[in-house]
Design a protein around this motif. Structure first.
Motif, PDB file in Angstrom:
ATOM      1  N   MET A   1     -87.295  10.723  11.416  1.00 57.14           N
ATOM      2  CA  MET A   1     -86.402   9.553  11.369  1.00 57.14           C
ATOM      3  C   MET A   1     -85.118   9.911  10.627  1.00 57.14           C
ATOM      4  SD  MET A   1     -87.357   6.779  12.798  1.00 57.14           S
ATOM      5  CE  MET A   1     -86.528   5.497  11.896  1.00 57.14           C
ATOM      6  N   PRO A   2     -83.944   9.637  11.207  1.00 56.15           N
ATOM      7  CA  PRO A   2     -82.682   9.941  10.541  1.00 56.15           C
ATOM      8  C   PRO A   2     -82.262   8.842   9.589  1.00 56.15           C
ATOM      9  CG  PRO A   2     -82.233   9.109  12.719  1.00 56.15           C
ATOM     10  CD  PRO A   2     -83.727   9.147  12.584  1.00 56.15           C
ATOM     11  N   VAL A   3     -83.196   8.388   8.767  1.00 53.54           N
ATOM     12  CA  VAL A   3     -82.881   7.329   7.808  1.00 53.54           C
ATOM     13  C   VAL A   3     -83.174   7.857   6.428  1.00 53.54           C
ATOM     14  CG1 VAL A   3     -83.141   5.321   9.275  1.00 53.54           C
ATOM     15  CG2 VAL A   3     -85.163   6.370   8.325  1.00 53.54           C
ATOM     16  N   THR A   4     -82.268   8.657   5.902  1.00 52.19           N
ATOM     17  CA  THR A   4     -82.545   9.387   4.673  1.00 52.19           C
ATOM     18  C   THR A   4     -81.561   9.114   3.558  1.00 52.19           C
ATOM     19  OG1 THR A   4     -81.259  11.258   5.517  1.00 52.19           O
ATOM     20  CG2 THR A   4     -83.629  11.266   5.932  1.00 52.19           C
ATOM     21  N   LEU A 224     -93.278   4.798   2.653  1.00 58.63           N
ATOM     22  CA  LEU A 224     -93.267   4.753   1.195  1.00 58.63           C
ATOM     23  C   LEU A 224     -93.570   6.123   0.592  1.00 58.63           C
ATOM     24  CD1 LEU A 224     -95.037   1.348   0.441  1.00 58.63           C
ATOM     25  CD2 LEU A 224     -92.599   1.869   0.363  1.00 58.63           C
ATOM     26  N   GLY A 225     -94.374   6.913   1.296  1.00 65.67           N
ATOM     27  CA  GLY A 225     -94.697   8.246   0.815  1.00 65.67           C
ATOM     28  C   GLY A 225     -93.806   9.337   1.369  1.00 65.67           C
ATOM     29  N   ASP A 226     -92.804   8.975   2.173  1.00 63.69           N
ATOM     30  CA  ASP A 226     -91.917   9.946   2.822  1.00 63.69           C
ATOM     31  C   ASP A 226     -92.725  10.993   3.588  1.00 63.69           C
ATOM     32  OD1 ASP A 226     -89.334   9.107   2.478  1.00 63.69           O
ATOM     33  OD2 ASP A 226     -89.066  10.108   0.551  1.00 63.69           O
ATOM     34  N   CYS A 227     -93.705  10.507   4.354  1.00 62.82           N
ATOM     35  CA  CYS A 227     -94.605  11.409   5.088  1.00 62.82           C
ATOM     36  C   CYS A 227     -94.444  11.292   6.598  1.00 62.82           C
ATOM     37  CB  CYS A 227     -96.049  11.119   4.713  1.00 62.82           C
ATOM     38  SG  CYS A 227     -96.424  11.264   2.953  1.00 62.82           S
ATOM     39  N   THR A 228     -93.369  10.700   7.073  1.00 60.07           N
ATOM     40  CA  THR A 228     -93.221  10.485   8.515  1.00 60.07           C
ATOM     41  C   THR A 228     -93.109  11.792   9.293  1.00 60.07           C
ATOM     42  OG1 THR A 228     -90.823  10.261   8.235  1.00 60.07           O
ATOM     43  CG2 THR A 228     -92.136   8.246   8.185  1.00 60.07           C
ATOM     44  N   ASN A 229     -92.633  12.848   8.624  1.00 60.24           N
ATOM     45  CA  ASN A 229     -92.505  14.136   9.314  1.00 60.24           C
ATOM     46  C   ASN A 229     -93.838  14.840   9.507  1.00 60.24           C
ATOM     47  OD1 ASN A 229     -92.860  14.588   6.596  1.00 60.24           O
ATOM     48  ND2 ASN A 229     -91.389  16.270   6.467  1.00 60.24           N
ATOM     49  N   MET A 230     -94.917  14.289   8.953  1.00 57.47           N
ATOM     50  CA  MET A 230     -96.239  14.891   9.098  1.00 57.47           C
ATOM     51  C   MET A 230     -96.922  14.468  10.397  1.00 57.47           C
ATOM     52  SD  MET A 230     -97.596  14.425   5.160  1.00 57.47           S
ATOM     53  CE  MET A 230     -99.211  15.091   5.592  1.00 57.47           C
ATOM     54  N   LEU A 231     -96.351  13.488  11.102  1.00 62.84           N
ATOM     55  CA  LEU A 231     -96.949  13.030  12.353  1.00 62.84           C
ATOM     56  C   LEU A 231     -96.778  14.075  13.453  1.00 62.84           C
ATOM     57  CD1 LEU A 231     -95.716   9.325  12.373  1.00 62.84           C
ATOM     58  CD2 LEU A 231     -98.062  10.100  12.030  1.00 62.84           C
TER      59      LEU A 231
END
Length: 321
Positions: A1-4, A224-231
Motif C-alpha cells: 500500500m502506498p500510504v506511508t 496497526l502492525g505495519d504488516c501489510t507487506n507480509m501478505l
C-alpha cells in the motif's frame, strides 16, 4: 500500500528519520495546540462521566457495566496517547502511529455514542428522582461531549482527497472500524444462545457475523502492525476480496435473520406484544424481541458499510492497476 506518510499535528520539532516520515520530539506545548486541547477535552469528559456514575453507584446490569467500561477505557487510552505524544515516544510505541490514533478515535466515538444512547434509555429513565438520577444525567451529558470530541478528531485527522497518509485514516479504513464495532454490538445482542440455536439457518447468520468480524479485524491489525507487506497478494486486492466476500455473506444474513425471527411459519413472533419477556417496561434487561430486531437493523447497517467498503476498495485496485 502506498500510504506511508503521516501528519503529526501536536509536535514542536521534527527531523527526517530516513524512513519516509518525520521523527517527532515531544513538548508540553503540544497541549496548547488544537488537537492537544481536543484530547484534553476527551480526557476530562470521560473522567467526569465515570466519576459521576461511580460516586453514586449508578450502574447496574450489562448495559450499565458497558457504559462504565466505555468511559474508563476511553479515559485510559486517551491518557496513554497524550503521554506518548508529550514524551515524543511515537517511535517506541508498539503499533503504527500513522494508524493508531485515528483508529482509536473512531472506536472511541462509536463507544461513547453507544453509551450515550444505551445508558439513558435502559437505565437512567428508570431511576427515581434524586442525587443518583442527577449524576446519571450529568454523566450522559459528558458522554455526549466526549463522543463529539472524538468524532471531531476523526474529522480533523482523516485523509483528504489526494493526500497520502495511513490506511486507517482513509474512508475504507474508517469503514473497517465501523464494521467491527457493529459486529461487536451484534455479538452483545446475541449473547444468549437461545436466540439462534433452534434453527441451523440462524446459526449460519452467527457464523457470518463472526467470519466477517475476524476478516475485518485482521485487516485493521495488519495496518496497526505495519504488516501489510507480509501478505502473499497485494493489500488492495486482499481488501477487495474481503469486502466482496463480506457483502455476499451479509446479504444472506439480511434475508435469513428476519425471515426466521419474525415469521410465524418458523414459530417466531412477528409482533413485540407476542413476546412475554417484553411485558415488563421497568427493567434494565433488553427483551428477546428487541434483541432480534436490533440484530436485524445492525445487519442492514453493516451490509451498507461493506458495500461502501467494496466500492472504495475496488477503486484502490483500479488505481493500482
Amino acid at each position: 500500500m502506498p500510504v506511508t506518510v503521516t501528519r503529526t499535528t501536536i509536535t514542536t520539532t521534527s527531523s527526517s528519520s530516513g524512513l519516509g516520515f518525520p521523527t517527532t520530539v515531544g513538548s508540553a506545548r503540544a497541549l496548547a495546540q488544537p488537537l492537544g486541547l481536543l484530547r484534553l477535552l476527551q480526557l476530562i469528559s470521560t473522567c467526569v462521566a465515570f466519576s459521576l456514575v461511580a460516586s453514586v453507584g449508578a450502574w447496574t446490569g450489562a448495559m450499565g457495566n458497558w457504559s462504565m467500561f466505555t468511559w474508563c477505557f476511553c479515559f485510559a487510552v486517551t491518557l496513554i496517547i497524550l503521554i506518548v505524544e508529550l514524551g515524543g515516544l511515537q517511535a517506541r510505541f508498539p503499533l503504527s502511529w500513522r494508524n493508531f490514533p485515528i483508529t482509536y478515535a473512531c472506536y472511541a466515538a462509536l463507544f461513547c455514542l453507544s453509551a450515550s444512547i444505551i445508558y439513558p434509555t435502559t437505565y437512567v429513565q428508570f431511576l427515581s428522582h434524586g442525587r443518583s438520577r442527577d449524576h446519571a444525567i450529568a454523566a450522559t451529558t459528558f458522554s455526549c461531549i466526549a463522543c463529539l470530541a472524538y468524532a471531531t478528531e476523526v474529522a480533523w485527522t482523516r485523509a483528504r482527497p489526494g493526500e497520502i497518509t495511513g490506511y486507517m485514516a482513509t474512508v475504507p479504513g474508517l469503514l473497517k472500524v465501523l464494521e467491527t464495532f457493529v459486529a461487536c454490538v451484534i455479538f452483545a445482542f446475541i449473547s444468549n444462545p437461545y436466540l439462534y440455536q433452534h434453527q441451523p439457518a440462524l446459526e449460519w447468520c452467527v457464523a457470518v457475523y463472526s467470519i466477517c468480524f475476524i476478516l475485518a479485524a485482521v485487516a485493521i491489525l495488519l495496518n496497526l502492525g505495519d504488516c501489510t507487506n507480509m501478505l502473499p497478494i497485494p493489500f488492495p486486492s486482499f481488501l477487495s476480496g474481503l469486502a466482496l466476500l463480506s457483502v455476499l455473506f451479509y446479504a444472506t444474513a439480511l434475508v435469513i435473520w428476519p425471515l426466521y425471527q419474525f415469521n410465524e411459519k418458523y414459530s417466531s413472533q412477528p409482533r413485540r406484544s407476542m413476546d412475554i419477556s417484553c411485558s415488563n417496561r421497568h427493567t434494565y434487561y433488553v427483551c428477546a424481541w428487541d434483541r432480534r430486531l436490533a440484530v436485524a437493523i445492525l445487519t442492514a447497517i453493516n451490509l451498507l458499510a461493506y458495500v461502501a467498503d467494496l466500492v472504495y476498495s475496488a477503486r484502490l485496485v483500479f488505481v493500482r492497476v
